[in-house]
Scaffold this motif. Structure first.
Motif, mmCIF file in Angstrom:
data_model
loop_
_atom_site.group_PDB
_atom_site.id
_atom_site.type_symbol
_atom_site.label_atom_id
_atom_site.label_comp_id
_atom_site.label_asym_id
_atom_site.label_seq_id
_atom_site.Cartn_x
_atom_site.Cartn_y
_atom_site.Cartn_z
ATOM 1 N N GLY A 65 0.813 -1.210 0.000
ATOM 2 C CA GLY A 65 0.000 0.000 0.000
ATOM 3 C C GLY A 65 0.844 1.256 0.000
ATOM 4 O O GLY A 65 1.881 1.329 -0.658
ATOM 5 N N THR A 66 0.390 2.245 0.762
ATOM 6 C CA THR A 66 1.083 3.527 0.847
ATOM 7 C C THR A 66 1.830 3.641 2.178
ATOM 8 O O THR A 66 1.716 2.773 3.047
ATOM 9 C CB THR A 66 0.087 4.692 0.725
ATOM 10 O OG1 THR A 66 -0.867 4.605 1.806
ATOM 11 C CG2 THR A 66 -0.657 4.634 -0.603
ATOM 12 N N ASP A 124 0.058 4.195 -4.243
ATOM 13 C CA ASP A 124 0.073 2.782 -3.883
ATOM 14 C C ASP A 124 1.298 2.081 -4.478
ATOM 15 O O ASP A 124 1.592 2.229 -5.665
ATOM 16 C CB ASP A 124 -1.213 2.129 -4.404
ATOM 17 C CG ASP A 124 -1.357 0.676 -3.986
ATOM 18 O OD1 ASP A 124 -1.263 0.396 -2.785
ATOM 19 O OD2 ASP A 124 -1.564 -0.170 -4.876
ATOM 20 N N SER A 149 0.182 1.624 5.133
ATOM 21 C CA SER A 149 -1.254 1.864 5.263
ATOM 22 C C SER A 149 -2.003 0.683 5.856
ATOM 23 O O SER A 149 -3.181 0.807 6.198
ATOM 24 C CB SER A 149 -1.845 2.209 3.892
ATOM 25 O OG SER A 149 -1.472 1.253 2.909
ATOM 26 N N THR A 150 -1.350 -0.472 6.014
ATOM 27 C CA THR A 150 -1.975 -1.600 6.697
ATOM 28 C C THR A 150 -1.724 -1.563 8.203
ATOM 29 O O THR A 150 -2.244 -2.399 8.938
ATOM 30 C CB THR A 150 -1.451 -2.935 6.145
ATOM 31 O OG1 THR A 150 -0.087 -3.132 6.560
ATOM 32 C CG2 THR A 150 -1.534 -2.979 4.626
#
Length: 423
Positions: free
Chosen positions: A328-329, A354, A380-381
């Motif tokens: 992710g980011t 991303d 982002s997780t």
């Protein structure tokens, strides 16, 4: 913008120190600023006295002659032959998040394939209703997309598993680049061929002498993979897979097959001699991790670092680096000046995309005392980049792949930086 009070205070002091006062920098803020006239600005210089080259002198633009040192470099002792080897992106010389095409690291298994695009073909066969062969003109008739992704070799930072080895961020972390790819979504080509219901895997193959192949789950192939024709707006360079390569976002670089010539669709991963041996994450007791494709969150301070020491002396100092995640980011990066005792939230700057690089900064007043610099990415997780000791506790020291541990640079009183181990 960071909420860290020390950051905010330091930032205000930095901006205050940069304010202009009667045509000169505020007294005492920048020790190297001259109080008196500087002939390099008050007197006419040679380049002001003659005409330069015209617009037709450099039909393909090149960097300034004063930036000739900014190049990819290899490590001669790393492999037996440079034809099957790697060179490294000069991360310490770069800003922003986009890697110029001429600085993107290279990894070859049999050297660079020089291919005439008019003679190149892409075949899709196996468990498909209509086996197809595409010319490059055929591929360019499909809808194209533009995506910005990092590409990281699984062996990036691999020499550091057992301790600090290479004294430069170009060599510890330089098997990565981040570019804008233009290409056709792979799912469109697979749909054209008609993937059969029992299909579950694809086997991409390269056209170079090594015929590089990798098993990739069909789910990933139909999700975000691209057959790329361009990077950063121009056609792929030969060393990056011209005329087409596979883009597998967020996954280890060995799966991004260059000089793509064939995609076989099957119902299981290939484990016979047709597929080149996979990279293996060997654990401490002889077991191996399976299907370790995703590149976990990682960051590194690029300046200051061993190849980019602090040269200005004490005072306002800017720390910068890059962070990325295959999942992710990167909404946050923390920086420590004392080896992890105290952490400060860095300032993120630029696009947050991303599976792409992110640029971070931390400004502070350096008092000239030694520093232990580290950065810690949070993706982002919610995953937090681990220390090297945390990685070793679970995975030992036998592998050279997927080392995303926190990097430490020791800065001495003179501003010189060294690769050291702190957790």
């Amino acid at each position: 913008m960071s909420d860290d009070k020390e950051f905010s205070s330091s930032r205000r002091r930095f901006l205050g120190g940069a304010a202009l006062a009667t045509g000169a920098l505020a007294a005492g803020r920048l020790a190297h600023a001259q109080a008196g006239p500087d002939p390099l600005i008050t007197e006419m210089q040679p380049w002001q006295q003659y005409l330069g080259d015209g617009v037709d002198a450099r039909p393909y633009g090149m960097p300034s002659q004063y930036e000739a040192h900014v190049v990819r470099r290899n490590v001669e002792w790393l492999t037996a032959d440079s034809v099957s080897s790697v060179n490294f992106t000069p991360l310490h010389e770069m800003e922003g998040i986009i890697t110029p095409n001429g600085l993107c690291f290279e990894r070859h298994h049999s050297g660079i394939a020089e291919i005439d695009p008019g003679m190149h073909r892409l075949m899709i066969n196996g468990l498909v209703d209509n086996p197809l062969v595409f010319t490059m003109e055929d591929i360019m008739r499909f809808p194209r997309e533009n995506r910005t992704y990092f590409l990281e070799c699984a062996a990036n930072t691999g020499m550091e598993w057992r301790g600090a080895q290479l004294n430069g961020v170009q060599f510890t972390h330089g098997m990565i680049h981040n570019v804008v790819y233009t290409g056709v979504p792979l799912r469109l080509l697979l749909e054209e061929a008609g993937v059969q219901t029992n299909a579950a895997w694809i086997l991409p193959e390269g056209a170079d002498a090594s015929a590089m192949t990798r098993s990739i789950p069909l789910e990933k192939a139909l999700d975000d993979c691209l057959v790329a024709t361009h990077m950063n707006g121009e056609r792929l360079r030969p060393e990056q897979g011209y005329p087409i390569r596979l883009v597998v976002p967020g996954w280890e670089g060995n799966m991004w097959v260059k000089w793509l010539r064939r995609i076989e669709v099957g119902d299981q991963p290939w484990h016979h001699r047709e597929e080149t041996s996979k990279y293996t994450d060997l654990l401490e007791h002889g077991e191996a991790r399976r299907f370790t494709w995703v590149m976990d969150a990682k960051s590194v301070i690029t300046n200051p670092s061993p190849q980019a020491p602090i040269t200005h002396g004490p005072g306002p100092t800017v720390i910068t680096g890059v962070a990325w995640s295959g999942r992710g980011t990167i909404p946050r990066v923390d920086v420590t000046l004392d080896g992890g005792v105290n952490w400060h939230q860095a300032r993120m700057s630029g696009p947050s995309l991303d599976k792409s690089m992110h640029r971070f900064y931390y400004e502070f007043d350096w008092d000239g005392r030694p520093l232990l610099l580290q950065s810690r990415a949070i993706d982002s997780t919610g995953y937090v980049q681990p220390t090297k000791d945390q990685l070793r506790e679970f995975r030992g020291e036998n592998s050279i792949y997927h080392n995303n541990g926190i990097q430490t640079w020791a800065i001495d009183e003179s501003g010189r930086a060294e690769n050291v181990e702190v957790g």
